[in-house]
Design an enzyme around this catalytic site. Sequence first.
Site, PDB file in Angstrom:
ATOM      1  CB  CYS A 114      -0.977  -0.051   1.173  1.00 55.32           C
ATOM      2  SG  CYS A 114      -2.335   1.110   0.976  1.00 55.32           S
ATOM      3  CG  HIS A 216      -3.560  -3.569   3.074  1.00 51.34           C
ATOM      4  ND1 HIS A 216      -2.535  -3.079   3.863  1.00 51.34           N
ATOM      5  CD2 HIS A 216      -4.199  -2.497   2.552  1.00 51.34           C
ATOM      6  CE1 HIS A 216      -2.561  -1.749   3.833  1.00 51.34           C
ATOM      7  NE2 HIS A 216      -3.555  -1.375   3.049  1.00 51.34           N
ATOM      8  CD  GLU A 218      -1.122  -6.006   5.424  1.00 51.30           C
ATOM      9  OE1 GLU A 218      -0.840  -6.256   4.240  1.00 51.30           O
ATOM     10  OE2 GLU A 218      -1.659  -4.926   5.776  1.00 51.30           O
TER      11      GLU A 218
END
Length: 238
Positions: A114, A216, A218
Amino acid sequence: MRPIIGISTSIIIDSGGMFPGYHRSYVNRDYVKGVLAAGGVPVMLPMTDDKEAVEAALSLCDGLILSGGQDVNPLCYNQEPHKTLGEVCPERDAFDLDLYRLAREKDMPVLGICRGSQIIAVAEGGTLYQDLSLAETSLKHSQGHSPAMPSHHIHVEEGSKLFDIVKERRICVNSFHHQVINTPGDRMRVTARADDNIIEAIEHKDAKFVLAVQWHPEMMHASDEHMLHIFKALIHHC
Ligand SMILES: [Mn+2]
């Protein structure tokens, strides 16, 4: 030996509780969990303007994750602030740009996420759209539902590192951004776009491993193998 992955962090200012106004170094825990799940050892790199300390801290690491966060100050890419610009943190810009420059000097593997992807583009001489309203876009890039759930598709370029990782031309990602890369910089290659042509991933043409993604991974790594494999690829290259 498990590779040590430095994760850039930010500060959060307490708005209540025991210490209102207090500054804390922090990073969202999913970055830590993603690195651990992929077999690496996460180390948080606290934001500071002490360049010697930044260099010493990074020298302990085998790889780097530039994490998400505030908008990049447009002065970093020679633009005036547009009225749609969000919160910026010039101290963090300097810190992240330093980390990236130092990592590149060692050809250390880097994953940008990001804001981290936008930092990489700016460091490589690229530019951003300060807000998606300034780009020609038709898709919603700020999803309203759980961050672990994907919301829009991306097209992955064959022959790219990202394609080697996910092994599919079309995957579904989450989306939480109001800014996006406009030009990625000469040494970078665009390797994924959304259906509205918005840049969702760039990679360095010459580095061992510099991958920058606008979404994202993660936040999805626990439920989506592709996203875990992105972290595993970073660790593999370390
Ligand atoms: Mn998106």
